[in-house]
Design an enzyme around this catalytic site. Structure first.
Site, PDB file in Angstrom:
ATOM      1  N   ARG A 170       0.856  -1.211   0.000  1.00 24.46           N
ATOM      2  CA  ARG A 170       0.000   0.000   0.000  1.00 24.46           C
ATOM      3  C   ARG A 170       0.886   1.253   0.000  1.00 24.46           C
ATOM      4  O   ARG A 170       1.393   1.696   1.042  1.00 24.46           O
ATOM      5  CB  ARG A 170      -0.910  -0.010   1.230  1.00 24.46           C
ATOM      6  CG  ARG A 170      -1.710   1.266   1.415  1.00 24.46           C
ATOM      7  CD  ARG A 170      -2.786   1.473   0.395  1.00 24.46           C
ATOM      8  NE  ARG A 170      -3.765   0.376   0.414  1.00 24.46           N
ATOM      9  CZ  ARG A 170      -4.723   0.264  -0.487  1.00 24.46           C
ATOM     10  NH1 ARG A 170      -4.820   1.142  -1.472  1.00 24.46           N
ATOM     11  NH2 ARG A 170      -5.579  -0.743  -0.441  1.00 24.46           N
ATOM     12  N   GLN A 174      -8.827  -6.298  -9.164  1.00 24.70           N
ATOM     13  CA  GLN A 174      -8.561  -4.841  -9.155  1.00 24.70           C
ATOM     14  C   GLN A 174      -7.102  -4.552  -9.499  1.00 24.70           C
ATOM     15  O   GLN A 174      -6.185  -5.095  -8.893  1.00 24.70           O
ATOM     16  CB  GLN A 174      -8.877  -4.345  -7.725  1.00 24.70           C
ATOM     17  CG  GLN A 174      -8.377  -2.972  -7.407  1.00 24.70           C
ATOM     18  CD  GLN A 174      -9.452  -1.896  -7.565  1.00 24.70           C
ATOM     19  OE1 GLN A 174     -10.352  -2.027  -8.372  1.00 24.70           O
ATOM     20  NE2 GLN A 174      -9.321  -0.855  -6.799  1.00 24.70           N
ATOM     21  N   ARG A 205       1.268  -6.135  -9.938  1.00 24.68           N
ATOM     22  CA  ARG A 205       1.728  -5.636  -8.620  1.00 24.68           C
ATOM     23  C   ARG A 205       1.752  -6.739  -7.566  1.00 24.68           C
ATOM     24  O   ARG A 205       2.186  -6.518  -6.449  1.00 24.68           O
ATOM     25  CB  ARG A 205       0.850  -4.474  -8.168  1.00 24.68           C
ATOM     26  CG  ARG A 205      -0.613  -4.851  -7.944  1.00 24.68           C
ATOM     27  CD  ARG A 205      -1.422  -3.668  -7.451  1.00 24.68           C
ATOM     28  NE  ARG A 205      -2.794  -4.074  -7.124  1.00 24.68           N
ATOM     29  CZ  ARG A 205      -3.647  -3.331  -6.436  1.00 24.68           C
ATOM     30  NH1 ARG A 205      -3.296  -2.124  -6.001  1.00 24.68           N
ATOM     31  NH2 ARG A 205      -4.865  -3.769  -6.157  1.00 24.68           N
ATOM     32  N   HIS A 227       0.590   3.874 -10.362  1.00 25.41           N
ATOM     33  CA  HIS A 227      -0.316   4.327  -9.302  1.00 25.41           C
ATOM     34  C   HIS A 227       0.466   5.054  -8.190  1.00 25.41           C
ATOM     35  O   HIS A 227       0.563   4.574  -7.060  1.00 25.41           O
ATOM     36  CB  HIS A 227      -1.019   3.081  -8.737  1.00 25.41           C
ATOM     37  CG  HIS A 227      -2.193   3.353  -7.870  1.00 25.41           C
ATOM     38  ND1 HIS A 227      -2.154   4.168  -6.764  1.00 25.41           N
ATOM     39  CD2 HIS A 227      -3.461   2.883  -7.921  1.00 25.41           C
ATOM     40  CE1 HIS A 227      -3.329   4.187  -6.175  1.00 25.41           C
ATOM     41  NE2 HIS A 227      -4.138   3.432  -6.859  1.00 25.41           N
ATOM     42  N   ASP A 274     -11.975  10.643  -6.665  1.00 28.73           N
ATOM     43  CA  ASP A 274     -11.537   9.458  -7.416  1.00 28.73           C
ATOM     44  C   ASP A 274     -11.924   9.694  -8.876  1.00 28.73           C
ATOM     45  O   ASP A 274     -12.969   9.300  -9.346  1.00 28.73           O
ATOM     46  CB  ASP A 274     -12.241   8.210  -6.874  1.00 28.73           C
ATOM     47  CG  ASP A 274     -11.634   6.933  -7.459  1.00 28.73           C
ATOM     48  OD1 ASP A 274     -11.997   5.845  -6.992  1.00 28.73           O
ATOM     49  OD2 ASP A 274     -10.786   7.044  -8.367  1.00 28.73           O
ATOM     50  N   GLU A 307      -2.005   9.431 -10.873  1.00 31.35           N
ATOM     51  CA  GLU A 307      -1.568   8.194 -11.522  1.00 31.35           C
ATOM     52  C   GLU A 307      -1.549   8.352 -13.042  1.00 31.35           C
ATOM     53  O   GLU A 307      -2.609   8.436 -13.674  1.00 31.35           O
ATOM     54  CB  GLU A 307      -2.552   7.083 -11.132  1.00 31.35           C
ATOM     55  CG  GLU A 307      -2.760   6.974  -9.613  1.00 31.35           C
ATOM     56  CD  GLU A 307      -4.069   6.303  -9.234  1.00 31.35           C
ATOM     57  OE1 GLU A 307      -4.671   6.685  -8.206  1.00 31.35           O
ATOM     58  OE2 GLU A 307      -4.499   5.393  -9.944  1.00 31.35           O
TER      59      GLU A 307
HETATM   60  O1  LIG Z   1      -6.939  -0.417  -2.996  1.00 33.63           O
HETATM   61  P1  LIG Z   1      -6.402  -0.512  -4.382  1.00 33.63           P
HETATM   62  O2  LIG Z   1      -6.827  -1.748  -5.140  1.00 33.63           O
HETATM   63  O3  LIG Z   1      -4.908  -0.342  -4.418  1.00 33.63           O
HETATM   64  O4  LIG Z   1      -7.047   0.727  -5.206  1.00 33.63           O
HETATM   65  C1  LIG Z   1      -6.878   2.023  -4.675  1.00 33.63           C
HETATM   66  C2  LIG Z   1      -7.516   3.039  -5.636  1.00 33.63           C
HETATM   67  O5  LIG Z   1      -6.835   2.955  -6.885  1.00 33.63           O
HETATM   68  C3  LIG Z   1      -7.273   3.905  -7.870  1.00 33.63           C
HETATM   69  O6  LIG Z   1      -6.939   5.177  -7.470  1.00 33.63           O
HETATM   70  C4  LIG Z   1      -8.769   3.816  -8.132  1.00 33.63           C
HETATM   71  O7  LIG Z   1      -9.168   4.907  -8.953  1.00 33.63           O
HETATM   72  C5  LIG Z   1      -9.545   3.834  -6.823  1.00 33.63           C
HETATM   73  O8  LIG Z   1     -10.914   3.559  -7.119  1.00 33.63           O
HETATM   74  C6  LIG Z   1      -8.997   2.759  -5.869  1.00 33.63           C
HETATM   75  O9  LIG Z   1      -9.709   2.796  -4.635  1.00 33.63           O
END
Ligand SMILES: O=P(O)(O)OC[C@H]1O[C@H](O)[C@H](O)[C@@H](O)[C@@H]1O
Length: 333
Positions: free
Chosen positions: A86, A104, A109, A186, A231, A290
């Site tokens: 993180r 996601q 990563r 990111h 966001d 990002e």
């Molecule tokens: O918690 P993660 O999977 O690392 O994502 C963290 C964030 O990443 C990006 O910024 C997306 O736009 C967000 O919607 C998301 O919450």
């Protein structure tokens, strides 16, 4: 590819490569990081440094020549597969966010990368302190994303302390099939107080708002400031974006190529509490901007290669992003 969400296999299916420390330039050393994970430390003569873990190809530190940390990493970051670290600069590939069937932000990563000891020649002159990493799919990966690729990431530290990330992704499918992906660096910037931060360069642009069903809006005409969760995926953004930290009198400048979009994210208080590997108050000291390719996914035919680059610098805030090029002025002073 199945339509339901697929979870990525743990990184255990990827062989790890532990390079001998002699494999690098004098500016780079191999070290053990958190939980004994391998990381590479880049150092420049004037004192700036950067660190990148083989896990995730993940930059977790970028310090200026006063040793100040410029990236945010949560105090609750879990340096343990399959959870992504993180903070720092997670690599989002082959899917940004939940824009597709993969987990996601895709799986790059959450994988162990290897040091690329024989990278193809680099097209542009590069810095002295650099390391080349490579990610290729494992059998497991091919089950969830049925494509062969070579993802080469160069992390480089310039003599003035700039941090440059260059990604080269090549389609190595032997079945003649193209593939399509979305991508982001990111980046979590460390800021003294989010309520005293401004972003310049995104004014009047269209964006998708992830907090409003990803509907399309147009940004207002002056610098962006922050007083609640944000966001947003800004579209067709300029090469240069500036993040001004008022208290520190410091401006981060992002210069990017091949990455037309930019995501701006701060979870604010409620979402911060809901993220297990994020401190409740940490949203005050970070901002994600990002560099990304999202609106127009990238399609590569076999043999084709895509390149996406971002260069980060941190300069005194007396330079506005629009008027002066801090690099030139700094060199002339
Ligand atoms: O918690 P993660 O999977 O690392 O994502 C963290 C964030 O990443 C990006 O910024 C997306 O736009 C967000 O919607 C998301 O919450």
């Amino acid at each position: 590819m199945s339509s339901e969400k697929v979870s990525s296999s743990a990184a255990t299916s990827t062989t790890t490569f532990t390079p001998s420390s002699g494999a690098f330039s004098p500016h780079v050393e191999l070290a053990k990081g958190v939980n004994g994970l391998d990381k590479l430390v880049l150092r420049e003569f004037r004192g700036s440094s950067a660190e990148v873990y083989l896990y995730g190809g993940h930059v977790t530190s970028w310090k200026n020549d006063h040793g100040e940390e410029l990236l945010f990493v949560s105090s609750k970051a879990i340096y343990k597969p399959p959870k992504a670290i993180r903070g720092g600069i997670p690599i989002c590939f082959p899917q940004f966010g939940s824009l597709g069937p993969l987990e996601q932000h895709g799986f790059a990563r959450n994988r162990f990368w290897a040091v690329d000891t024989d990278p193809p020649p680099f097209p542009t002159p590069t810095y002295r302190a650099f390391v080349d990493l490579i990610l290729k799919p494992s059998e497991e990966d091919i089950k969830i994303w049925p494509h062969s690729y070579e993802f080469r990431l160069r992390v480089a530290l310039g003599p003035g302390g700039d941090l440059m990330l260059t990604s080269r992704i090549r389609n190595t499918n032997t079945d003649g099939k193209p593939f399509t992906f979305t991508f982001a660096y990111h980046t979590y910037f460390s800021v003294s107080d989010i309520s005293e931060v401004r972003v310049e360069g995104l004014e009047t642009l269209d964006y998708f708002d992830n907090l409003k069903n990803r509907e399309r809006f147009t940004e207002q005409g002056d610098a962006i400031t922050f007083e609640s969760e944000v966001d947003k995926i800004y579209l067709s953004t300029p090469t240069k974006i500036a993040i001004l930290d008022h208290e520190k009198k410091r401006t981060f400048v992002i210069r990017k190529d091949g990455l037309p979009d930019a995501v701006v994210w701060n979870p604010w208080d409620k979402k911060a509490k809901a993220i297990s590997d994020f401190g409740d108050d940490e949203y005050k000291h970070m901002l994600c901007v990002e560099a990304a390719a999202i609106e127009k996914p990238i399609t590569l035919k076999p043999g084709e290669e895509w390149k996406g680059r971002q260069e980060l610098s941190a300069v005194p805030s007396s330079y506005c992003s629009g008027q002066l090029d801090p690099q030139k002025v700094l060199q002339s002073s």
